[in-house]
Design an enzyme around this catalytic site. Sequence first.
Site, PDB file in Angstrom:
ATOM      1  CE  LYS A 201      -3.677   2.321   2.502  1.00  0.00           C
ATOM      2  NZ  LYS A 201      -4.718   2.189   3.515  1.00  0.00           N
ATOM      3  CE  LYS A 255      -6.245   1.748  -0.546  1.00  0.00           C
ATOM      4  NZ  LYS A 255      -6.562   1.790   0.848  1.00  0.00           N
TER       5      LYS A 255
HETATM    6  C1  PBG Z   1      -7.685   3.291   5.429  1.00  0.00           C
HETATM    7  C2  PBG Z   1      -7.953   3.137   3.988  1.00  0.00           C
HETATM    8  C3  PBG Z   1      -7.758   4.085   2.959  1.00  0.00           C
HETATM    9  C4  PBG Z   1      -8.277   3.526   1.801  1.00  0.00           C
HETATM   10  C5  PBG Z   1      -8.760   2.260   2.128  1.00  0.00           C
HETATM   11  N1  PBG Z   1      -8.529   2.023   3.486  1.00  0.00           N
HETATM   12  C6  PBG Z   1      -7.226   5.459   3.008  1.00  0.00           C
HETATM   13  C7  PBG Z   1      -5.899   5.741   3.532  1.00  0.00           C
HETATM   14  O1  PBG Z   1      -5.062   4.852   3.736  1.00  0.00           O
HETATM   15  O2  PBG Z   1      -5.660   6.910   3.781  1.00  0.00           O
HETATM   16  C8  PBG Z   1      -8.318   4.213   0.472  1.00  0.00           C
HETATM   17  C9  PBG Z   1      -9.310   3.697  -0.507  1.00  0.00           C
HETATM   18  C10 PBG Z   1      -9.602   4.584  -1.641  1.00  0.00           C
HETATM   19  O3  PBG Z   1      -8.978   5.647  -1.847  1.00  0.00           O
HETATM   20  O4  PBG Z   1     -10.499   4.220  -2.419  1.00  0.00           O
HETATM   21  N2  PBG Z   1      -6.575   2.752   5.990  1.00  0.00           N
END
Ligand code: PBG
Length: 329
Positions: A201, A255
């Site tokens: 991520k 992601k």
């Molecule tokens: C939280 C989380 C996030 C997303 C999914 N879970 C945001 C972040 O890490 O700030 C983002 C998903 C999206 O942008 O569609 N941990």
Amino acid sequence: MIIGKYPNLRLRRNRKYSWSRKLIQENTLSPSDFILPIFLIDGSNKKESIKSMPGVYRYTINRLSQIIDRAIKKEIPMVALFPKTKSNLKNEIGSESLNENNLVCKAIIEIKKKFKNQIGIMCDVALDPYTSHGHDGLIKSNQIINDETIEVLINQSLLQAEMGCDVLAPSDMMDGRIGKIRKALDKSKFQNVQILSYAAKYASSFYGPFRDAVGSKGSLKGDKKTYQMDFRNSDEAIREVALDIKEGADMVIVKPGMPYLDIIKSIKEKFKIPVFAYQVSGEYSLISNAIQKKLINEDAVFESLVAFKRAGANAIVSYYADRIDKIIK
Ligand code: PBG
């Protein structure tokens, strides 16, 4: 290996008619490739639009069955739940994450009661929807503290498992959390609860509309670069995934999606495990708003989704999932 030479070989011959193009297709999409994210809000009888994400809504618990029913009819295998927590319930330590009456817990119970195991439920394990500072972990002297955060994540995982969550998805990027969560689940007779690790991520600007949707945007202090990955790196993603597999991850997520197709491909090639792509909120907003403004046509959605399959993804988390039948047509 590429064999052949013009003019004996003309690749356009196979592209001549639609039937022929169909025969040589290497990748396709079906509803079973999708996971639908659903935003939850407090209150009753509301389906609230999200300004930056046209076509996406937040649902109150009593309106949930509407969207779940639709997902089941369209043969989507799983939904992912995300709460928009009221600001008066947020605090420094995100204690609402451990409240058995929080939005996510209520939603799991409601879905399991009405729909049994007709559809899988995936829940994020992370504190950011619940903390007043918008970070995924606890803070001490301006640092996101790793091991103390994991203790809370373990309790959040156990609570969600107890409510009936099928797939826990730690999205926090703390070191070592997969192993500790797996161990705690096994000890509490949750051996069959799956872990889908957000293993790779990245600290990304493409999450903006999501933070809007869950209401953590205004409150986020600083950035998430001390725990989410640097987008300049790819070897590091391999190391993250290797560790998470050793610790017990059943599946991994990359992601964001589209800017990271290379990462999906190399993880799939190296580890041969289920890899999911997350087409995140910023990607959704860019494509949807460009279509609304007629800058691109709506076939761009299908193209963006097939790209994940081509890269090697087994499934795709996408805000388009509830409309996938029309997109495939
Ligand atoms: C939280 C989380 C996030 C997303 C999914 N879970 C945001 C972040 O890490 O700030 C983002 C998903 C999206 O942008 O569609 N941990």
